[in-house]
Scaffold this motif. Structure first.
Motif, PDB file in Angstrom:
ATOM      1  N   ASP A 139      33.710  99.174  30.112  1.00  0.00           N
ATOM      2  CA  ASP A 139      34.217 100.357  29.420  1.00  0.00           C
ATOM      3  C   ASP A 139      33.935 101.602  30.240  1.00  0.00           C
ATOM      4  N   ARG A 140      34.554 102.707  29.829  1.00  0.00           N
ATOM      5  CA  ARG A 140      34.214 104.016  30.375  1.00  0.00           C
ATOM      6  C   ARG A 140      32.987 104.510  29.616  1.00  0.00           C
ATOM      7  N   GLY A 141      31.822 104.330  30.195  1.00  0.00           N
ATOM      8  CA  GLY A 141      30.572 104.643  29.505  1.00  0.00           C
ATOM      9  C   GLY A 141      30.112 106.066  29.763  1.00  0.00           C
ATOM     10  N   HIS A 142      30.042 106.866  28.695  1.00  0.00           N
ATOM     11  CA  HIS A 142      29.574 108.248  28.817  1.00  0.00           C
ATOM     12  C   HIS A 142      28.074 108.302  29.098  1.00  0.00           C
ATOM     13  N   LEU A 143      27.665 109.230  29.963  1.00  0.00           N
ATOM     14  CA  LEU A 143      26.244 109.539  30.089  1.00  0.00           C
ATOM     15  C   LEU A 143      25.866 110.644  29.107  1.00  0.00           C
ATOM     16  N   SER A 144      26.670 111.697  29.037  1.00  0.00           N
ATOM     17  CA  SER A 144      26.524 112.696  27.973  1.00  0.00           C
ATOM     18  C   SER A 144      27.571 112.349  26.920  1.00  0.00           C
ATOM     19  N   PRO A 145      27.171 111.676  25.842  1.00  0.00           N
ATOM     20  CA  PRO A 145      28.161 111.157  24.888  1.00  0.00           C
ATOM     21  C   PRO A 145      28.746 112.223  23.977  1.00  0.00           C
ATOM     22  N   SER A 146      29.987 112.005  23.605  1.00  0.00           N
ATOM     23  CA  SER A 146      30.679 112.916  22.705  1.00  0.00           C
ATOM     24  C   SER A 146      29.919 113.091  21.392  1.00  0.00           C
ATOM     25  N   GLY A 147      29.348 111.995  20.884  1.00  0.00           N
ATOM     26  CA  GLY A 147      28.655 112.040  19.602  1.00  0.00           C
ATOM     27  C   GLY A 147      27.377 112.840  19.597  1.00  0.00           C
ATOM     28  N   HIS A 148      26.861 113.217  20.767  1.00  0.00           N
ATOM     29  CA  HIS A 148      25.641 114.025  20.850  1.00  0.00           C
ATOM     30  C   HIS A 148      25.946 115.503  21.043  1.00  0.00           C
ATOM     31  N   GLN A 149      27.235 115.856  20.963  1.00  0.00           N
ATOM     32  CA  GLN A 149      27.656 117.240  21.163  1.00  0.00           C
ATOM     33  C   GLN A 149      28.023 117.882  19.822  1.00  0.00           C
ATOM     34  N   PHE A 150      27.891 119.213  19.762  1.00  0.00           N
ATOM     35  CA  PHE A 150      28.062 119.916  18.494  1.00  0.00           C
ATOM     36  C   PHE A 150      29.500 120.330  18.215  1.00  0.00           C
ATOM     37  N   SER A 151      30.139 120.960  19.174  1.00  0.00           N
ATOM     38  CA  SER A 151      31.452 121.567  18.948  1.00  0.00           C
ATOM     39  C   SER A 151      32.590 120.689  19.453  1.00  0.00           C
ATOM     40  N   PHE A 159      34.622 114.091  28.101  1.00  0.00           N
ATOM     41  CA  PHE A 159      35.640 113.167  28.598  1.00  0.00           C
ATOM     42  C   PHE A 159      36.105 113.570  29.992  1.00  0.00           C
ATOM     43  N   THR A 160      35.185 113.543  30.922  1.00  0.00           N
ATOM     44  CA  THR A 160      35.507 113.802  32.318  1.00  0.00           C
ATOM     45  C   THR A 160      35.029 112.628  33.151  1.00  0.00           C
ATOM     46  N   LEU A 161      35.756 112.318  34.204  1.00  0.00           N
ATOM     47  CA  LEU A 161      35.409 111.174  35.048  1.00  0.00           C
ATOM     48  C   LEU A 161      34.092 111.382  35.778  1.00  0.00           C
ATOM     49  N   THR A 162      33.606 112.613  35.853  1.00  0.00           N
ATOM     50  CA  THR A 162      32.310 112.865  36.490  1.00  0.00           C
ATOM     51  C   THR A 162      31.149 112.609  35.534  1.00  0.00           C
ATOM     52  N   ASN A 163      31.443 112.187  34.308  1.00  0.00           N
ATOM     53  CA  ASN A 163      30.408 111.933  33.305  1.00  0.00           C
ATOM     54  C   ASN A 163      30.391 110.473  32.849  1.00  0.00           C
ATOM     55  N   ILE A 164      31.192 109.610  33.475  1.00  0.00           N
ATOM     56  CA  ILE A 164      31.259 108.225  33.007  1.00  0.00           C
ATOM     57  C   ILE A 164      31.033 107.243  34.147  1.00  0.00           C
ATOM     58  N   VAL A 165      30.610 106.035  33.755  1.00  0.00           N
ATOM     59  CA  VAL A 165      30.397 104.942  34.698  1.00  0.00           C
ATOM     60  C   VAL A 165      31.010 103.666  34.115  1.00  0.00           C
ATOM     61  N   PRO A 166      31.300 102.677  34.963  1.00  0.00           N
ATOM     62  CA  PRO A 166      31.729 101.374  34.430  1.00  0.00           C
ATOM     63  C   PRO A 166      30.556 100.715  33.709  1.00  0.00           C
ATOM     64  N   GLN A 167      30.646 100.655  32.391  1.00  0.00           N
ATOM     65  CA  GLN A 167      29.544 100.120  31.578  1.00  0.00           C
ATOM     66  C   GLN A 167      29.984  98.826  30.906  1.00  0.00           C
ATOM     67  N   ASP A 168      29.096  97.863  30.904  1.00  0.00           N
ATOM     68  CA  ASP A 168      29.355  96.582  30.254  1.00  0.00           C
ATOM     69  C   ASP A 168      29.846  96.810  28.829  1.00  0.00           C
ATOM     70  N   SER A 169      30.971  96.216  28.472  1.00  0.00           N
ATOM     71  CA  SER A 169      31.596  96.472  27.176  1.00  0.00           C
ATOM     72  C   SER A 169      30.709  96.063  26.010  1.00  0.00           C
ATOM     73  N   SER A 170      30.055  94.902  26.125  1.00  0.00           N
ATOM     74  CA  SER A 170      29.199  94.452  25.027  1.00  0.00           C
ATOM     75  C   SER A 170      28.017  95.394  24.838  1.00  0.00           C
ATOM     76  N   LEU A 171      27.497  95.948  25.934  1.00  0.00           N
ATOM     77  CA  LEU A 171      26.390  96.903  25.849  1.00  0.00           C
ATOM     78  C   LEU A 171      26.860  98.229  25.279  1.00  0.00           C
ATOM     79  N   ASN A 172      27.978  98.726  25.784  1.00  0.00           N
ATOM     80  CA  ASN A 172      28.504 100.016  25.336  1.00  0.00           C
ATOM     81  C   ASN A 172      28.839 100.011  23.851  1.00  0.00           C
ATOM     82  N   ASN A 173      29.377  98.916  23.374  1.00  0.00           N
ATOM     83  CA  ASN A 173      29.759  98.822  21.964  1.00  0.00           C
ATOM     84  C   ASN A 173      28.667  98.209  21.089  1.00  0.00           C
TER      85      ASN A 173
END
Length: 275
Positions: A139-151, A159-173
């Motif tokens: 998956d596209r795994g966020h390091l700074s996740p959307s759910g931890h942001q206020f606004s 949602f920028t490519l400089t904030n994500i890594v290829p993350q194992d889908s089972s781990l990410n979900n």
């Protein structure tokens, strides 16, 4: 002669104030406790320091690995809010191509459509959305996740490519999602401010025809403040091919990262509780 020199100095200062991809995080120290980022042990050979800017505001900070085309870490304040989930506009960083370019992140197709850059220029500087299409088990795994942001804007800025890594889908979900959405709210319940640094340890394999590194581990560290001083800290780490997350002390996480990076890692300048 002196007049010309003064103009050159002034122009340099103006340019530095405009750029969001710089040589340090001096433009956005607010995302680190006491304004101090991790020590240099995490720095890659070809780094870029990004003050992640969207719609004229900073939202978090990212150390980016230009060669591996993944972030080393993203640092932010944990401030989950009730803003609706934003549209997934996957964006890129224009200033990774040209430091004098647009200060805000933008979608790659807009940069191409407006003839600001070619797609090849964007691809040479960073990952693009196409690098993450068709990946199996990742998956596209966020390091700074959307759910931890206020606004809404801060959520969109994640949602920028400089904030994500290829993350194992089972781990990410699975367990990593549980850590982000359930463990963090519990552990930050009595914190007035929580500083977070979430990173990815470079791995030995690549995706997208060798363009983007697949990290071996995903990790996160948090420093919890009471009124003004740190009162608690913790960490989490996961191998990026298993649905398991280990929650541990900040000191234990630093020891683990020191082994993985082959250099002594200090995340909060020794200012937060280690045990």
């Amino acid at each position: 002669m002196l007049g010309l020199l003064w103009l050159q100095v002034l122009a340099s200062c103006l340019w530095l104030g405009h750029s969001e991809v710089v040589n340090s995080f001096t433009s956005c120290p607010q995302f680190f406790y006491a304004g101090t980022p991790p020590n240099d042990a995490l720095n890659p050979n070809n780094p870029a320091w990004i003050c992640q800017r969207f719609r004229n505001s900073y939202h978090y900070a990212t150390l980016y690995d230009r060669d591996r085309r993944i972030p080393v870490y993203s640092a932010y304040k944990y401030q989950p809010g009730n803003a609706k989930k934003p549209p997934e506009w996957w964006m890129v960083e224009p200033q990774l191509i040209d430091r004098k370019s647009l200060p805000d992140m933008e979608r790659d197709w807009i940069l191409v459509d407006q003839q600001i850059f070619t797609l090849d220029q964007i691809k040479d500087s960073q990952a693009i959305p196409a690098d993450y299409k068709g990946l199996k088990g990742l998956d596209r795994g966020h390091l700074s996740p959307s759910g931890h942001q206020f606004s809404k804007e801060s959520k969109m800025a994640s949602f920028t490519l400089t904030n994500i890594v290829p993350q194992d889908s089972s781990l990410n979900n699975g367990k990593w999602n549980t850590y982000e959405s359930k463990t963090m709210p519990k552990m930050t319940k009595d914190c007035k401010t929580t500083y977070v640094i979430t990173g990815a340890v470079p791995g030995n394999t690549y995706v997208s025809q060798g363009r983007v590194n697949r990290p071996s581990h995903i990790w996160s560290a948090a420093c919890c403040l009471g009124d003004e001083e740190p009162k608690d800290a913790w960490g989490a780490i996961a191998e990026n091919d298993r649905n398991e997350v280990e929650v541990l002390s900040l000191g234990e996480l630093e020891e683990r990262l020191t082994e993985l990076y082959s250099g002594t890692v200090t995340l909060f300048n020794n200012a937060c509780p280690r045990q």
